[in-house]
Design a protein around this motif. Sequence first.
Motif, short mmCIF file in Angstrom:
data_model
loop_
_atom_site.label_atom_id
_atom_site.label_comp_id
_atom_site.label_asym_id
_atom_site.label_seq_id
_atom_site.Cartn_x
_atom_site.Cartn_y
_atom_site.Cartn_z
N MET A 135 0.84 -1.19 0.00
CA MET A 135 0.00 0.00 0.00
C MET A 135 0.88 1.24 0.00
N ASP A 136 0.36 2.32 -0.61
CA ASP A 136 1.03 3.62 -0.64
C ASP A 136 1.53 3.96 0.77
N LYS A 137 2.84 4.33 0.86
CA LYS A 137 3.43 4.58 2.17
C LYS A 137 2.85 5.81 2.86
N SER A 138 2.18 6.66 2.11
CA SER A 138 1.56 7.83 2.74
C SER A 138 0.24 7.48 3.41
N ILE A 139 -0.24 6.25 3.16
CA ILE A 139 -1.49 5.79 3.76
C ILE A 139 -1.18 4.87 4.93
N ASP A 140 -1.57 5.29 6.12
CA ASP A 140 -1.43 4.47 7.32
C ASP A 140 -2.75 3.73 7.52
N TYR A 141 -2.67 2.40 7.57
CA TYR A 141 -3.89 1.59 7.60
C TYR A 141 -3.71 0.43 8.57
N GLY A 142 -4.79 0.11 9.31
CA GLY A 142 -4.75 -1.04 10.20
C GLY A 142 -6.14 -1.58 10.41
N VAL A 143 -6.23 -2.89 10.62
CA VAL A 143 -7.54 -3.52 10.82
C VAL A 143 -7.49 -4.45 12.02
N PHE A 144 -8.56 -4.48 12.80
CA PHE A 144 -8.61 -5.27 14.03
C PHE A 144 -9.97 -5.96 14.14
N LEU A 145 -9.95 -7.18 14.66
CA LEU A 145 -11.18 -7.94 14.82
C LEU A 145 -11.89 -7.53 16.12
N PRO A 146 -13.21 -7.65 16.17
CA PRO A 146 -13.95 -7.33 17.39
C PRO A 146 -13.80 -8.43 18.42
N ASN A 147 -14.18 -8.13 19.65
CA ASN A 147 -14.16 -9.19 20.65
C ASN A 147 -15.36 -10.11 20.46
N LYS A 148 -15.39 -11.19 21.21
CA LYS A 148 -16.39 -12.25 21.01
C LYS A 148 -17.82 -11.74 21.14
N SER A 149 -18.04 -10.77 21.98
CA SER A 149 -19.41 -10.29 22.22
C SER A 149 -20.01 -9.62 20.99
N LEU A 150 -19.16 -9.23 20.03
CA LEU A 150 -19.65 -8.52 18.84
C LEU A 150 -19.44 -9.30 17.55
N CYS A 151 -18.96 -10.53 17.63
CA CYS A 151 -18.57 -11.25 16.41
C CYS A 151 -19.73 -11.51 15.46
N ASP A 152 -20.97 -11.52 15.95
CA ASP A 152 -22.13 -11.72 15.06
C ASP A 152 -22.54 -10.42 14.36
N TYR A 153 -22.02 -9.30 14.84
CA TYR A 153 -22.50 -8.00 14.38
C TYR A 153 -21.44 -7.15 13.70
N VAL A 154 -20.19 -7.32 14.08
CA VAL A 154 -19.11 -6.49 13.56
C VAL A 154 -18.07 -7.36 12.87
N GLU A 155 -17.74 -7.00 11.63
CA GLU A 155 -16.68 -7.73 10.93
C GLU A 155 -15.31 -7.28 11.39
N SER A 156 -15.14 -5.95 11.53
CA SER A 156 -13.83 -5.43 11.91
C SER A 156 -13.92 -3.97 12.31
N PHE A 157 -12.88 -3.53 12.98
CA PHE A 157 -12.61 -2.11 13.19
C PHE A 157 -11.38 -1.79 12.34
N TRP A 158 -11.35 -0.63 11.70
CA TRP A 158 -10.15 -0.27 10.96
C TRP A 158 -9.96 1.24 10.93
N PHE A 159 -8.72 1.61 10.66
CA PHE A 159 -8.42 3.04 10.56
C PHE A 159 -7.64 3.29 9.27
N LEU A 160 -7.77 4.49 8.77
CA LEU A 160 -7.02 4.92 7.59
C LEU A 160 -6.65 6.38 7.78
N HIS A 161 -5.37 6.68 7.53
CA HIS A 161 -4.89 8.06 7.67
C HIS A 161 -4.06 8.41 6.44
N ASN A 162 -4.56 9.33 5.65
CA ASN A 162 -3.78 9.85 4.54
C ASN A 162 -2.85 10.92 5.09
N GLN A 163 -1.58 10.58 5.23
CA GLN A 163 -0.62 11.49 5.85
C GLN A 163 -0.05 12.52 4.87
#
Length: 251
Positions: free
Chosen positions: A1-29
């Motif tokens: 990925m473009d080095k100017s783009i800071d990106y990360g993805v994280f899975l939810p905890n068990k209590s939300l696994c039926d409702y949330v696929e992931s949390f993620w962030f993106l920062h165009n620096q």
Amino acid sequence: MDKSIDYGVFLPNKSLCDYVESFWFLHNQSDQEKETVGLPDGRIDLIFSKSPENPFQIILLGLGTQHKPATIPARIKMFVVSFKLLAVDYILKEPISDLVDSGKVLPSDFWNFSEDDLQDFNCFMNKATLTMVSLIPHQIDKRKQHLFDLIYVSKGSVTVKELAEKVIWSSRQINRYFNQQFGLSLKAYCNVLRFRASLDHVAQGKLFPEENFFDQTHFIKDIKKYSGVVPKELLKNKNDRFILLSSLHSE
């Protein structure tokens, strides 16, 4: 990925696994906006963002069914919750049928969030998790839960008839539910999920169909339908314009 783009993805905890696929962030620096192409992925995104043009904004994106050009603004920071469909009933608690291939701006105090919550991603995830858990009712429709379990496990490679038989819910009723809540049929949604699963294979350089496709012709046709290009061009991903595919390369 473009080095100017800071990106990360994280899975939810068990209590939300039926409702949330992931949390993620993106920062165009960068001080430059980035041209990209949005691809259908079967998710509903709740985006909390800030940029020089928009100090703080909350946007809810409905399901995507087609590729479309987009722009990542310069210096934007985005914290995102990507939902599975069951969240529409039990967390968002309102249909998103009018948001197919579109979105809407939510009140700036939605869930009591503010610009301050974009300082630290871990704190954001914790606050969002506590908020969502508090919204989930004690009793949910187990039939719907079973239906979505089957859909996600199969990655869309299952017929409406098979699903109807397994959850003891008629095909007609399921499709009515999908159209009323999400704005598209179950089959259309499964096709999107099947495309999304194929991106994992393309990211690995596999330009041939896996078990989800009948043959090479159908594979190429579906890839082009949802991305606008054939698999070989998608793999090249010139200038990292397919940011969803770029994120798979970086995982």
